[in-house]
Design an enzyme around this catalytic site. Structure first.
Site, PDB file in Angstrom:
ATOM      1  N   ARG A  81      -3.087 -22.202  16.687  1.00 54.76           N
ATOM      2  CA  ARG A  81      -3.307 -23.518  16.100  1.00 54.76           C
ATOM      3  C   ARG A  81      -3.581 -23.396  14.604  1.00 54.76           C
ATOM      4  NH1 ARG A  81      -8.077 -27.674  17.950  1.00 54.76           N
ATOM      5  NH2 ARG A  81      -9.369 -26.119  16.908  1.00 54.76           N
TER       6      ARG A  81
ATOM      7  N   TYR B 131      -3.789 -59.701  34.040  1.00 52.39           N
ATOM      8  CA  TYR B 131      -2.383 -59.568  33.634  1.00 52.39           C
ATOM      9  C   TYR B 131      -1.562 -58.933  34.745  1.00 52.39           C
ATOM     10  CZ  TYR B 131      -3.359 -60.801  28.785  1.00 52.39           C
ATOM     11  OH  TYR B 131      -3.701 -61.471  27.650  1.00 52.39           O
TER      12      TYR B 131
ATOM     13  N   LYS C  93     -17.693 -33.310  13.359  1.00 54.48           N
ATOM     14  CA  LYS C  93     -16.410 -33.903  12.953  1.00 54.48           C
ATOM     15  C   LYS C  93     -16.199 -35.236  13.679  1.00 54.48           C
ATOM     16  CE  LYS C  93     -14.028 -31.101  16.449  1.00 54.48           C
ATOM     17  NZ  LYS C  93     -13.302 -29.835  16.677  1.00 54.48           N
TER      18      LYS C  93
ATOM     19  N   MET D 290      -7.340 -56.302  26.493  1.00 52.67           N
ATOM     20  CA  MET D 290      -7.782 -55.808  25.190  1.00 52.67           C
ATOM     21  C   MET D 290      -9.293 -55.961  24.997  1.00 52.67           C
ATOM     22  SD  MET D 290      -6.650 -57.022  21.365  1.00 52.67           S
ATOM     23  CE  MET D 290      -4.915 -56.660  21.590  1.00 52.67           C
TER      24      MET D 290
HETATM   25  C1  LIG Z   1     -14.006 -29.028  17.578  1.00 50.26           C
HETATM   26  C2  LIG Z   1     -14.251 -27.571  17.335  1.00 50.26           C
HETATM   27  C3  LIG Z   1     -15.424 -26.949  17.809  1.00 50.26           C
HETATM   28  C4  LIG Z   1     -16.382 -27.639  18.749  1.00 50.26           C
HETATM   29  O1  LIG Z   1     -15.793 -27.617  20.038  1.00 50.26           O
HETATM   30  P1  LIG Z   1     -16.552 -28.145  21.336  1.00 50.26           P
HETATM   31  O2  LIG Z   1     -15.636 -27.800  22.441  1.00 50.26           O
HETATM   32  O3  LIG Z   1     -16.713 -29.614  21.155  1.00 50.26           O
HETATM   33  O4  LIG Z   1     -17.864 -27.449  21.408  1.00 50.26           O
HETATM   34  C5  LIG Z   1     -15.666 -25.645  17.421  1.00 50.26           C
HETATM   35  N1  LIG Z   1     -14.781 -24.965  16.648  1.00 50.26           N
HETATM   36  C6  LIG Z   1     -13.629 -25.509  16.223  1.00 50.26           C
HETATM   37  C7  LIG Z   1     -12.701 -24.705  15.406  1.00 50.26           C
HETATM   38  C8  LIG Z   1     -13.317 -26.823  16.558  1.00 50.26           C
HETATM   39  O5  LIG Z   1     -12.162 -27.366  16.156  1.00 50.26           O
END
Ligand SMILES: *Cc1c(COP(=O)(O)O)cnc(C)c1O
Length: 363
Positions: free
Chosen positions: A136, A256, A42, A304
């Protein structure tokens, strides 16, 4: 990426080691010989590039991929062998069923409403997530009760996995881990039999009782520590060049806000990386870089597009314009930077900038 030669000199170089990702993947495969190991890709493989990462892992035998959104499916599908399952963690928004079916993606269904909507599209593959305590995503306990009373609700889908997710797998001492595992097992035992998917990276290192049939590591593949004291092969190297160096007299503030005046003259170098490149502004006055293997502090406020480092302790040429500065690499991991910035390695990786010259090595 193309750039004119002079620009390339000053471009910050991000190198992504695909062989290291494969080594991390194989380490988790070895931890769980009885299970399949997916890759969570992802957010563009945590910022590292979903297509090259998925291609490297597919070549290493990975046969399951997880993304968060439907919009992330195509890049992975094009990189993996035809028919490789790609699961969508965030579920199925109302009205997105036809698009999901057309993409050939497998939704992680997070409610009975999503289950019913997907069932209307033929007996298609799906993962069903139940909430084991994180609050969640996934079926709530009352929804699970309804499903236990009427398992026929599952008749309209091809159930590939029952799934849940740990809230505290990066804290091996947390009692929540065993509690969630047991709660998930109890739920699964009351539902029609299906393979189970439970462990993220941290879960993979909790031990075989926590693995289930399909592990879902993300961060550990990309070199992040899945638990305190568990070190994975580092994957990213980030090298900037010094773009200017000056002697700053004692008492003068810098950057800055003219902060960080010192009692003595200092040699201050500027590098062309700032918060627009994902380098946390929080690291001004707290973070480090390395020049010729010597630790140099990030001083003043991060701008930046640039920031200042104090190279007073660095000898000779190594502190002048054009000299390389390590931001991530052998001396400084993503977890080191995350600690200094009071965040997590996931955030450091996913914020990595789009202005870097990216190079993939290995595979
Ligand atoms: C992002 C995610 C993972 C992977 O988690 P890591 O801690 O990066 O290994 C696995 N399962 C779900 C549901 C996630 O949202």
């Amino acid at each position: 990426m193309t750039a004119c030669t002079s620009e390339r000199m000053a471009m910050t170089r991000l190198t992504i080691d695909l062989d290291a990702i494969v080594r991390n993947y194989r380490r988790i495969v070895a931890l769980a010989p009885g299970s399949a190991v997916a890759a969570v890709v992802k957010a563009n493989a945590y910022g590292l590039g979903a297509a090259p990462v998925a291609a490297a892992l597919a070549a290493a035998g990975c046969r399951h991929f997880f993304v968060a959104h439907l919009s992330e499916v195509a890049a992975v599908r094009d990189a993996a062998p035809a028919g490789t399952p790609i699961y969508v963690l965030n579920g199925l928004a109302a009205g997105a069923e036809a698009e999901c079916a057309a993409l050939g993606a497998i939704p992680v269904l997070n409610s009975l409403v999503q289950l019913a909507a997907w069932s209307a599209h033929g007996k298609r593959p799906a993962v069903l997530q139940v909430d084991s305590g994180m609050q969640r995503l996934g079926l709530s306990p009352p929804e699970v009760e309804r499903l236990i009373e009427d398992p026929g609700l599952l008749a309209g889908i091809d159930l590939r996995y029952l799934m849940s997710h740990f809230a505290c797998a990066d804290e091996p001492e947390s009692p929540a881990n065993a509690w969630q595992r047991d709660r998930f097992a109890t739920t699964c035992a009351q539902l029609p039999s299906a393979p189970r998917s439970l462990a993220n990276s941290g879960g993979a290192f909790l031990g075989p009782d926590y693995h289930g049939d399909l592990l879902r590591p993300g961060i550990a593949l990309y070199g992040g520590d899945p638990q305190p004291g568990v070190t994975m092969a580092p994957v990213v190297t980030l090298i900037a060049d010094i773009i200017q160096t000056r002697v700053v007299p004692a008492g003068a503030g810098i950057g800055y806000g003219l902060t960080a005046p010192a009692d003595t003259d200092r040699v201050i170098a500027t590098i062309g990386v700032g918060y627009a490149d994902g380098w946390p502004r929080r690291l001004g006055g707290r973070g480090s870089a390395f020049v010729g293997g010597i630790r140099v502090p990030i001083v003043g406020r991060v701008s930046m597009d640039s920031m200042l480092i104090d190279v007073s302790d660095v000898p000779g040429e190594a502190r002048l314009e054009g000299a390389p500065v390590e931001l991530l690499g052998p001396h400084q991991t993503i977890d080191d930077v995350a600690r200094d910035a009071e965040t997590i390695s996931y955030e450091i990786l996913t914020q990595l900038g789009s202005r870097y010259a990216r190079t993939y090595i290995g595979s």
